[in-house]
Design a protein around this motif. Structure first.
Motif, PDB file in Angstrom:
ATOM      1  N   PRO A  40       0.823  -1.218   0.000  1.00  0.00           N
ATOM      2  CA  PRO A  40       0.000   0.000   0.000  1.00  0.00           C
ATOM      3  C   PRO A  40       0.855   1.265   0.000  1.00  0.00           C
ATOM      4  N   MET A  41       0.466   2.212  -0.842  1.00  0.00           N
ATOM      5  CA  MET A  41       1.089   3.526  -0.944  1.00  0.00           C
ATOM      6  C   MET A  41       2.550   3.474  -1.374  1.00  0.00           C
ATOM      7  N   GLN A  42       2.981   2.325  -1.918  1.00  0.00           N
ATOM      8  CA  GLN A  42       4.325   2.215  -2.458  1.00  0.00           C
ATOM      9  C   GLN A  42       4.317   1.686  -3.888  1.00  0.00           C
ATOM     10  N   VAL A  43       3.181   1.742  -4.550  1.00  0.00           N
ATOM     11  CA  VAL A  43       3.016   1.192  -5.883  1.00  0.00           C
ATOM     12  C   VAL A  43       2.557   2.288  -6.837  1.00  0.00           C
ATOM     13  N   ARG A  44       2.939   2.159  -8.079  1.00  0.00           N
ATOM     14  CA  ARG A  44       2.369   3.014  -9.128  1.00  0.00           C
ATOM     15  C   ARG A  44       1.082   2.349  -9.592  1.00  0.00           C
ATOM     16  N   VAL A  45      -0.013   3.050  -9.463  1.00  0.00           N
ATOM     17  CA  VAL A  45      -1.329   2.462  -9.709  1.00  0.00           C
ATOM     18  C   VAL A  45      -1.430   1.940 -11.137  1.00  0.00           C
ATOM     19  N   PHE A  46      -1.916   0.696 -11.275  1.00  0.00           N
ATOM     20  CA  PHE A  46      -2.222   0.136 -12.596  1.00  0.00           C
ATOM     21  C   PHE A  46      -3.658  -0.361 -12.667  1.00  0.00           C
ATOM     22  N   SER A  47      -4.396  -0.281 -11.559  1.00  0.00           N
ATOM     23  CA  SER A  47      -5.827  -0.566 -11.488  1.00  0.00           C
ATOM     24  C   SER A  47      -6.152  -1.914 -12.115  1.00  0.00           C
ATOM     25  N   THR A  48      -7.111  -1.948 -13.041  1.00  0.00           N
ATOM     26  CA  THR A  48      -7.538  -3.214 -13.638  1.00  0.00           C
ATOM     27  C   THR A  48      -6.748  -3.563 -14.891  1.00  0.00           C
TER      28      THR A  48
END
Length: 515
Positions: free
Chosen positions: A233-241
């Motif tokens: 959590p809060m350490q990732v670059r969002v890639f969603s679905t």
């Protein structure tokens, strides 16, 4: 024959789709098919049997697509977009519950369903001789040249998979362009899909950032994409679905480009969620693309829509303030923004610059071309262990086109795109349509981002070609509305493309002049 009957000449059914009724007045099977498909997909996941989806998902999607592709083009277009939105997440759920698989049949599903448009297009190939559509011809010739070349260098499986990546977006664009007589229905269906889709994809991206679902974390560990950050959590670059932050960011920019044409209480919510995930993707090229979209729409939108666009833009910025107030979020985004002012110290910029310097001569002197299947994820099919090959990562779309297609393929591909874009941007007296301007902005933005990566294949390629086709459909539909309505007898007459006389074809913008 008037311009309004050109859709009949094209062989396109002008009856409104999605309103087929049975004898008892119940909604048609086509209307219920997409919802039924997603219900069937959800059941195995909720029961912990997602492994069944390796068969159920592609078979069910193909059955649904086959039902819709000729009977309900508007609903088919929306259904294909939902597949692009959600398929990677379905694959991750399958892997999480049934075990990791390097090659998944689930991921081929959007391409297979999109390829069904070829069956429709094949019926109306004579229409490609008209100037409105002729640009698609050299594009397809260039791709088939590279495919034949790829078969000899990478093998049938890899070349065919790569062809799907390149060609399916093109055929989807041509599919909606040919269906211009029902442009309003396709537009409305796609807008509904994007409003709900941006809310879902954007909202899930925020959940992913703050919670990090275990199936996403497991997948990130398995693929080993270190550029996506840590699976925490809060350490990732969002890639969603989607599969990574890059495709997600460009999809969100595309969604934000078309949302100004939508109406409804969910629109601002979808826009705010999409903007939040776009910021957390940390893709600077997409941030710049979003700025370009806003400026382009501000310059080209009909006057009465500009104030609304400014209001929407200000509203989205205000909605992003709570997100930016979170210290770790603010620190990550501001740090990424700061690199735009000091590109010489940015590792990503330096690597891309080094790649251009090292590979420029090789890409431009590859006269024959490496062929389809030698670059990107198709290289999995050339290795016995199913892992990516040496040329899997290619930072520049501009260099990848000549390297993979060769000079003959590149000449046709680029010439076709230029021809189609010039025709799209030539106003030609069509009445202003907000969605058409949004489609233009989306297509131009994705094309411009070729400097950073290859945005004309896969989901980003669908965004370019689909909205290019929608812009063409909007223009043809708008020009048709300027013509006097034909008498009922004229509408009842069946015409074929080869029967069209020069005096029957509309003269505005020479849309139906043979190339």
């Amino acid at each position: 024959m008037t311009f309004a009957t050109a859709g009949t000449a094209a062989g396109i059914d002008q009856t409104r789709p999605g309103h087929h009724q049975g004898g008892d007045g119940l909604p048609s099977v086509a209307k219920l098919a997409p919802a039924l498909f997603w219900f069937v997909v959800a059941m195995p996941v909720l029961m912990g049997k997602a492994g069944l989806l390796e068969i159920v998902f592609p078979v069910g999607a193909l059955a649904t697509g086959a039902l819709l592709v000729t009977r309900d083009p508007a609903r088919f277009a929306a259904f294909t977009w939902w597949l692009w939105f959600l398929t990677p997440e379905v694959r991750r759920l399958v892997d999480y519950q049934a075990g990791w698989s390097v090659i998944s049949p689930v991921m081929v599903t959007p391409f297979a369903v999109g390829a069904m448009t070829c069956l429709v297009i094949a019926q109306y190939l004579p229409m490609l001789r008209y100037r409105a559509y002729f640009g698609f011809v050299p594009v397809m010739i260039g791709l088939f040249y590279a495919y034949v070349n790829g078969v000899t260098q990478a093998g049938m499986a890899a070349a065919t998979f790569a062809l799907l990546n390149w060609l399916v977006p093109v055929t989807l664009g041509l599919y909606v362009a040919l269906h211009w007589p029902i442009y309003p229905q396709i537009r409305d269906a796609v807008l509904r899909a994007f409003v709900l889709g941006m809310a879902l994809v954007g909202g899930y991206g925020l959940i992913q950032y703050f919670v990090m679902p275990p199936w996403d974390a497991r997948w990130l560990i398995n693929v080993g994409m270190t550029n996506q950050g840590m699976p925490l959590p809060m350490q990732v670059r969002v890639f969603s679905t989607l599969n990574s932050s890059g495709p997600l960011a460009f999809l969100l920019v595309t969604g934000l480009a078309v949302l100004p044409a939508a109406r409804g209480i969910l629109v601002p919510i979808a826009g705010a969620l999409a903007l939040g995930s776009l910021l957390l993707s940390l893709v600077r090229a997409a941030w710049l693309a979003g700025l370009f979209v806003f400026v382009w729409l501000l310059l080209t939108m009909p006057g009465r829509h500009r104030l609304r666009l400014v209001a929407v833009g200000c509203g989205l910025v205000l909605c992003s303030l709570p997100l930016l107030s979170v210290p770790l979020v603010n620190q990550a985004i501001v740090k990424r923004f700061d690199t735009l002012n000091s590109m010489e110290n940015d590792r990503s910029y330096q690597e891309r610059q080094e790649f251009y310097g090292r590979f420029l001569i090789q890409a431009l002197t590859e006269v024959r071309g490496a062929g389809l299947g030698t670059v990107d994820t198709a290289t999995k099919l050339t290795n016995e262990d199913g892992h990516l090959g040496a040329m899997a990562y290619f930072d520049s779309g501009i260099l990848r086109v000549p390297y993979e297609l060769g000079w003959p393929g590149t000449l046709g591909y680029v010439a076709g795109i230029v021809t189609l874009m010039v025709g799209l941007l030539r106003r030609g007296g069509a009445p202003p349509d907000p969605f058409a301007r949004c489609a233009e902005a989306a297509a131009l933005t994705i094309l411009g981002c070729m400097v950073f990566e290859h945005t004309l294949v896969k989901v980003t390629g669908v965004g370019f070609w689909f909205f290019l086709g929608m812009g063409m459909a909007a223009k043809n539909y708008g020009l048709a509305s300027l013509q006097p309505a034909p008498p009922p007898a004229a509408l009842a007459t069946e015409h074929r493309p080869e029967d069209m006389r020069p005096e029957d074809k509309p003269q505005e913008d020479n849309r139906w002049t043979e190339a």
